[in-house]
Design a protein around this motif. Structure first.
Motif, short mmCIF file in Angstrom:
data_model
loop_
_atom_site.label_atom_id
_atom_site.label_comp_id
_atom_site.label_asym_id
_atom_site.label_seq_id
_atom_site.Cartn_x
_atom_site.Cartn_y
_atom_site.Cartn_z
N ALA A 49 0.83 -1.21 0.00
CA ALA A 49 0.00 0.00 0.00
C ALA A 49 0.86 1.26 0.00
O ALA A 49 0.47 2.28 -0.57
CB ALA A 49 -0.93 -0.01 1.20
N LEU A 50 2.02 1.18 0.65
CA LEU A 50 2.91 2.34 0.71
C LEU A 50 3.85 2.42 -0.49
O LEU A 50 4.52 3.43 -0.68
CB LEU A 50 3.74 2.28 2.00
N GLY A 51 3.92 1.33 -1.24
CA GLY A 51 4.83 1.32 -2.38
C GLY A 51 6.28 1.18 -1.97
O GLY A 51 7.18 1.72 -2.63
N VAL A 52 6.51 0.48 -0.85
CA VAL A 52 7.87 0.26 -0.37
C VAL A 52 8.08 -1.24 -0.18
O VAL A 52 7.16 -2.04 -0.31
CB VAL A 52 8.13 1.02 0.95
N SER A 53 9.30 -1.62 0.17
CA SER A 53 9.62 -3.03 0.38
C SER A 53 9.41 -3.41 1.84
O SER A 53 9.41 -2.55 2.74
CB SER A 53 11.07 -3.31 -0.01
N LYS A 54 9.26 -4.72 2.09
CA LYS A 54 9.16 -5.20 3.47
C LYS A 54 10.43 -4.87 4.26
O LYS A 54 10.33 -4.45 5.43
CB LYS A 54 8.86 -6.69 3.50
N PRO A 55 11.64 -5.06 3.69
CA PRO A 55 12.84 -4.67 4.43
C PRO A 55 12.85 -3.20 4.85
O PRO A 55 13.36 -2.85 5.91
CB PRO A 55 13.98 -4.97 3.44
#
Length: 211
Positions: A49-55
């Motif tokens: 949803a944020l457009g980022v990676s899990k790390p």
């Protein structure tokens, strides 16, 4: 969901930038938890949803439980600040209660406040984490009961059981978090004042009560 501006690059110091990004993640996560439900939401869902990676998320927060705890902690701290402001006021019991309920509605209609109401059932967090949060909740309950008792003593509130009155107030005000929409026609203060008027005057006209 658009990426919160707090997560984008900024000209703040590294410490300020990290905290701003962390807060942006938490705000977004709270909203997702509120929309989908905590158990139905994964860390991957928040990252997507944020457009980022899990790390990227794990750099700022340990895991999903940590994300939820921090969301609820922020709401609890906002309630504490509100209570401190009410406690410092030199007003009648009724006026203190009105001020508290308005402040409570304001907090409980934020993403963090809604998350606090919707996501604290048994099974959402460890017993230790829930105990930390409920310490703040117990303070709120005690403060409302104390204010009602003060109002009874100074004559601004009619004689009643402070504990039962407190349960009735929280039952009504907490439910706001389940239907409130920040793009709806009513803001938090309008809703709070409407509820307060209902509690103060009831729904039966005075002439009917007298019959």
């Amino acid at each position: 969901m658009a990426i919160p501006s707090a997560i984008a690059a900024s000209e703040e110091t590294p410490e300020e930038s990290r905290e701003a990004k962390r807060l942006g993640i938490l705000k977004a996560a709270a909203r997702i938890f509120n929309e989908r439900g905590y158990h139905q939401t994964s860390v991957a869902d928040v990252a997507e949803a944020l457009g980022v990676s899990k790390p990227f998320l794990y750099y700022y927060l340990k895991n999903k439980d940590d994300i939820l705890f921090e969301c609820l902690r922020i709401a609890t701290e906002e309630l504490h600040r509100m209570l401190d402001s009410v406690h410092a006021a030199d007003l009648s019991g009724w006026d203190l209660l009105v001020r508290l309920l308005r402040g409570y509605a304001q907090v409980m209609t934020t993403d963090f406040g809604i998350c606090l109401i919707r996501n604290t059932a048994p099974g959402f967090l460890s017993p230790q984490a829930r105990d930390k949060l409920w310490t703040g909740r117990r303070r709120l309950n005690s403060e409302v009961e104390r204010i009602i008792a003060q109002g009874i003593a100074d004559g601004s509130i009619r004689n009643c059981d402070p504990k039962i009155a407190s349960f009735a107030l929280f039952g009504a005000f907490n439910w706001i978090s389940f239907w409130y929409r920040d793009d709806g026609p009513l803001n938090a203060q309008t809703i709070a004042d409407y509820y307060i008027n209902l509690f103060a005057r009831g729904i039966v006209p005075a002439d009917v009560q007298e019959k």
